[in-house]
Design a protein around this motif. Structure first.
Motif, mmCIF file in Angstrom:
data_model
loop_
_atom_site.group_PDB
_atom_site.id
_atom_site.type_symbol
_atom_site.label_atom_id
_atom_site.label_comp_id
_atom_site.label_asym_id
_atom_site.label_seq_id
_atom_site.Cartn_x
_atom_site.Cartn_y
_atom_site.Cartn_z
ATOM 1 N N ILE A 91 0.841 -1.205 0.000
ATOM 2 C CA ILE A 91 0.000 0.000 0.000
ATOM 3 C C ILE A 91 0.872 1.250 0.000
ATOM 4 O O ILE A 91 0.606 2.206 -0.736
ATOM 5 C CB ILE A 91 -0.952 -0.020 1.214
ATOM 6 N N VAL A 92 1.930 1.256 0.791
ATOM 7 C CA VAL A 92 2.838 2.399 0.835
ATOM 8 C C VAL A 92 3.530 2.576 -0.512
ATOM 9 O O VAL A 92 3.658 3.706 -1.011
ATOM 10 C CB VAL A 92 3.874 2.219 1.971
ATOM 11 N N MET A 94 2.417 1.610 -3.500
ATOM 12 C CA MET A 94 1.434 2.094 -4.481
ATOM 13 C C MET A 94 1.127 3.573 -4.262
ATOM 14 O O MET A 94 1.033 4.344 -5.220
ATOM 15 C CB MET A 94 0.156 1.251 -4.397
ATOM 16 N N TRP A 95 0.979 3.980 -3.015
ATOM 17 C CA TRP A 95 0.703 5.385 -2.723
ATOM 18 C C TRP A 95 1.869 6.255 -3.163
ATOM 19 O O TRP A 95 1.689 7.316 -3.751
ATOM 20 C CB TRP A 95 0.450 5.536 -1.218
ATOM 21 N N SER A 96 3.087 5.784 -2.903
ATOM 22 C CA SER A 96 4.276 6.536 -3.280
ATOM 23 C C SER A 96 4.378 6.678 -4.798
ATOM 24 O O SER A 96 4.672 7.756 -5.311
ATOM 25 C CB SER A 96 5.518 5.834 -2.730
ATOM 26 N N HIS A 98 1.902 6.482 -6.946
ATOM 27 C CA HIS A 98 0.808 7.338 -7.388
ATOM 28 C C HIS A 98 1.142 8.802 -7.156
ATOM 29 O O HIS A 98 0.911 9.647 -8.017
ATOM 30 C CB HIS A 98 -0.484 6.964 -6.651
ATOM 31 N N ARG A 99 1.700 9.094 -6.033
ATOM 32 C CA ARG A 99 2.070 10.470 -5.694
ATOM 33 C C ARG A 99 3.147 10.981 -6.644
ATOM 34 O O ARG A 99 3.090 12.109 -7.108
ATOM 35 C CB ARG A 99 2.548 10.506 -4.249
ATOM 36 N N LYS A 100 4.119 10.132 -6.925
ATOM 37 C CA LYS A 100 5.211 10.508 -7.829
ATOM 38 C C LYS A 100 4.676 10.729 -9.238
ATOM 39 O O LYS A 100 5.033 11.693 -9.904
ATOM 40 C CB LYS A 100 6.271 9.406 -7.818
ATOM 41 N N THR A 102 1.624 11.603 -10.100
ATOM 42 C CA THR A 102 0.829 12.821 -10.072
ATOM 43 C C THR A 102 1.740 14.044 -10.139
ATOM 44 O O THR A 102 1.463 15.001 -10.864
ATOM 45 C CB THR A 102 -0.026 12.862 -8.792
#
Length: 110
Positions: A91-92, A94-96, A98-100, A102
């Motif tokens: 999860i971390v 994937m979030w990282s 996604h943030r990158k 974006t």
């Protein structure tokens, strides 16, 4: 001055006074006129007022007032630590990512 020890009571020696057990009749079974000390304790209990488990390899469940054998729960303990990490790590990531992504998209649109 010896006397019978009723269930729920304990005495250190034959000539000592009766005292109420720490856990009542769950840990003190009482006994005859010649009983004192650990002989007044229920199976699994010992010490003053039958207040602890008879073996260092046992632990007290204070809700049920019972002594249980200690087991080697190292694998279970490790599992409680590793499994959540294995679930959180993706999860971390994937979030990282996604943030990158974006952030890169915003820079390209400028």
């Amino acid at each position: 001055m010896s006397m019978n020890a009723s269930e729920g009571y304990w005495r250190e020696s034959l000539n000592s006074s009766l005292v109420e057990c720490l856990y009542g009749s769950r840990s003190c079974i009482g006994g005859s006129i010649v009983s004192s000390g650990d002989s007044l304790c229920a199976t699994g209990f010992d010490a003053a007022i039958c207040g602890k488990c008879e073996s260092i390899d046992k632990y007290m469940n204070y809700l049920t007032i019972e002594c249980y054998e200690c087991t080697n729960n190292a694998l279970i303990s490790i599992g409680f630590l590793v499994i959540p990490l294995l679930l959180i790590f993706p999860i971390v990531i994937m979030w990282s990512l996604h943030r990158k992504t974006t952030w890169i998209d915003k820079r390209l649109l400028k």
